[in-house]
Design an enzyme around this catalytic site. Structure first.
Site, PDB file in Angstrom:
ATOM      1  N   ASP A  33      13.466  -2.951   0.382  1.00 54.50           N
ATOM      2  CA  ASP A  33      14.649  -3.182  -0.468  1.00 54.50           C
ATOM      3  C   ASP A  33      14.557  -4.411  -1.366  1.00 54.50           C
ATOM      4  OD1 ASP A  33      15.570  -0.977   0.858  1.00 54.50           O
ATOM      5  OD2 ASP A  33      17.238  -1.971   1.872  1.00 54.50           O
ATOM      6  N   HIS A  83       8.331  -4.416   7.533  1.00 58.32           N
ATOM      7  CA  HIS A  83       9.362  -3.634   6.849  1.00 58.32           C
ATOM      8  C   HIS A  83      10.632  -3.697   7.694  1.00 58.32           C
ATOM      9  CE1 HIS A  83      10.622  -0.199   4.197  1.00 58.32           C
ATOM     10  NE2 HIS A  83      11.509  -0.107   5.171  1.00 58.32           N
ATOM     11  N   GLY A 106       7.284  -2.593  -2.882  1.00 54.44           N
ATOM     12  CA  GLY A 106       6.877  -1.199  -2.864  1.00 54.44           C
ATOM     13  C   GLY A 106       7.544  -0.393  -3.957  1.00 54.44           C
ATOM     14  N   ARG A 107       8.618   0.299  -3.599  1.00 54.41           N
ATOM     15  CA  ARG A 107       9.229   1.258  -4.506  1.00 54.41           C
ATOM     16  C   ARG A 107       9.708   0.667  -5.828  1.00 54.41           C
ATOM     17  NH1 ARG A 107      13.359   4.222  -0.505  1.00 54.41           N
ATOM     18  NH2 ARG A 107      13.325   2.154   0.474  1.00 54.41           N
ATOM     19  N   ASN A 151       9.324  -6.990   3.736  1.00 56.46           N
ATOM     20  CA  ASN A 151       9.172  -5.747   2.977  1.00 56.46           C
ATOM     21  C   ASN A 151      10.427  -4.895   3.193  1.00 56.46           C
ATOM     22  OD1 ASN A 151       7.504  -2.660   3.457  1.00 56.46           O
ATOM     23  ND2 ASN A 151       7.743  -3.622   1.470  1.00 56.46           N
ATOM     24  N   PRO A 174       0.847  -1.193   0.000  1.00 54.69           N
ATOM     25  CA  PRO A 174       0.000   0.000   0.000  1.00 54.69           C
ATOM     26  C   PRO A 174       0.881   1.241   0.000  1.00 54.69           C
ATOM     27  CG  PRO A 174       0.040  -1.016   2.175  1.00 54.69           C
ATOM     28  CD  PRO A 174       0.813  -1.914   1.279  1.00 54.69           C
ATOM     29  N   MET A 175       0.717   2.102  -1.010  1.00 58.02           N
ATOM     30  CA  MET A 175       1.537   3.314  -1.117  1.00 58.02           C
ATOM     31  C   MET A 175       0.647   4.506  -1.454  1.00 58.02           C
ATOM     32  SD  MET A 175       4.883   1.899  -3.181  1.00 58.02           S
ATOM     33  CE  MET A 175       3.952   0.832  -4.315  1.00 58.02           C
ATOM     34  N   GLN A 203      -6.396  -1.097   3.269  1.00 59.43           N
ATOM     35  CA  GLN A 203      -5.587  -0.794   4.442  1.00 59.43           C
ATOM     36  C   GLN A 203      -6.064   0.489   5.113  1.00 59.43           C
ATOM     37  OE1 GLN A 203      -1.538   0.977   4.730  1.00 59.43           O
ATOM     38  NE2 GLN A 203      -0.891  -1.103   5.240  1.00 59.43           N
ATOM     39  N   CYS A 261       3.533   3.231   8.878  1.00 57.94           N
ATOM     40  CA  CYS A 261       3.820   4.462   8.152  1.00 57.94           C
ATOM     41  C   CYS A 261       4.668   5.407   9.011  1.00 57.94           C
ATOM     42  CB  CYS A 261       2.531   5.161   7.734  1.00 57.94           C
ATOM     43  SG  CYS A 261       2.825   6.747   6.885  1.00 57.94           S
TER      44      CYS A 261
END
Length: 330
Positions: free
Chosen positions: A206, A171, A228-229, A204, A18-19, A72, A102
């Site tokens: 890298d 994460h 994610g990224r 989560n 979720p971003m 989320q 977050c």
């Protein structure tokens, strides 16, 4: 086979993280097409939901082609979180995920997101109350701890499982680290290797190459990877990881035509969903990665990220397709 509640999500599933302003329906659709096993909405404020804030309620939009999909939510007030569960259920998600990770100041300052890592008892009691108030599986996304001196993720994960959490995504950084330094997956592996743990433990942070995903699976023994990224502007990351798992070889990168087609579709879906102004604005962050590697691209990128008119952006896509036809990505 990993399972979230009764939902089978595959052997070592790849989850779209979720971003904020990224994992909206258009982008989730593209990632799903490219092999994402589970996708999550942008994180949604429980306070925004109960006050019917337009931006929060819009994020509840989910579609059949996305399933399994998780919504989320974040918050630190028990009553607000329970009310938001009732609202979320009406959208018909497969999973409800709680954001306890977050690190953004405006979220943390309210005691939500990673802010709740300062109060583990509240974290556990909120999770327990939400589990008791819905038949949907409740999952949690969190970080290793507030800072290096307060990492108790093995204990935290065990307590969350004990009150009914059906999966946990961790994460590999503390809140103090934000997104700096390298993610540490070793404490996540400790959670997975705890003999009392039986729910899926997803890693989560890298996971930016197929090799990293394989390392998370084979060396750290986790149940899946949350991406994610690495996926921003590059939904093909999911298929590349799966190809590497199956063959041990790297899949050829998407062609220029595939990239232009995805960018066009992404922008059009965004406009259809959120309107011209927001659709144009919120897809800008993806274009650098869509066309990463093309030399002397600055002129075209500037057109894509500075124009407020979708006609100009679509025209820039056409120009790129014509100008760089046949370009081979490394």
């Amino acid at each position: 086979m990993a399972k979230i509640g009764n939902i089978e999500v595959g052997d070592f599933p790849l989850l779209l993280a979720p971003m904020e302003d990224v994992s909206d329906p258009p982008f989730r659709a593209l990632c799903k097409e490219q092999g994402a096993d589970v996708v999550y909405t942008e994180f949604i404020s429980s306070e925004g939901l109960i006050r019917e804030a337009a931006k929060s309620t819009m994020k509840l939009d989910i579609y059949e082609k996305e399933r399994p999909v998780g919504i989320q939510i974040f918050g630190a007030n028990l009553e607000s979180m329970l009310q938001s569960v009732e609202i979320v259920e009406k959208s018909g998600p497969d999973i409800i995920d709680i954001n306890f990770g977050c690190p953004v100041k405006k979220v943390v300052s309210k005691g939500a997101g990673a802010g709740i890592l300062k109060d583990i008892d509240l974290m556990v009691s909120l999770t327990e109350a939400m589990v008791k108030n819905t038949s949907l599986p409740i999952t949690v996304k969190t970080r290793l701890g507030w800072d290096h001196d307060s990492i108790k993720i093995v204990e935290v994960a065990e307590r969350l499982q004990d009150v009914g959490c059906k999966a946990i995504s961790i994460h590999g950084r503390t809140r103090a680290q934000m997104y700096k330094g390298e993610a540490d997956w070793a404490p996540i592996a400790e959670v997975k290797n705890n003999p009392r743990m039986h729910i899926p433990v997803f890693g989560n942070g890298d996971v930016d190459s197929p090799e990293k995903a394989m390392e998370m699976r084979d060396n750290f023994g986790l149940d899946g990877a949350m991406i994610g990224r690495a996926s921003i502007g590059y939904p093909w990351f999911f298929r590349e990881v799966k190809h590497y798992f199956e063959t041990g070889k790297h899949l050829a990168p998407p062609t220029l035509e595939e990239r232009v087609d995805a960018a066009r579709r992404h922008l059009q879906m965004a406009i259809d969903w959120k309107g011209e102004r927001l659709g144009v604005f919120e897809t800008r962050r993806h274009y650098t990665n869509y066309f990463k590697g093309i030399p002397h691209f600055k002129e075209y990128r500037m057109k894509m990220v500075t124009s407020d008119d979708s006609v100009d952006v679509f025209k820039a896509f056409d120009e790129v397709e014509k100008e760089f036809a046949g370009y081979e990505f490394a």
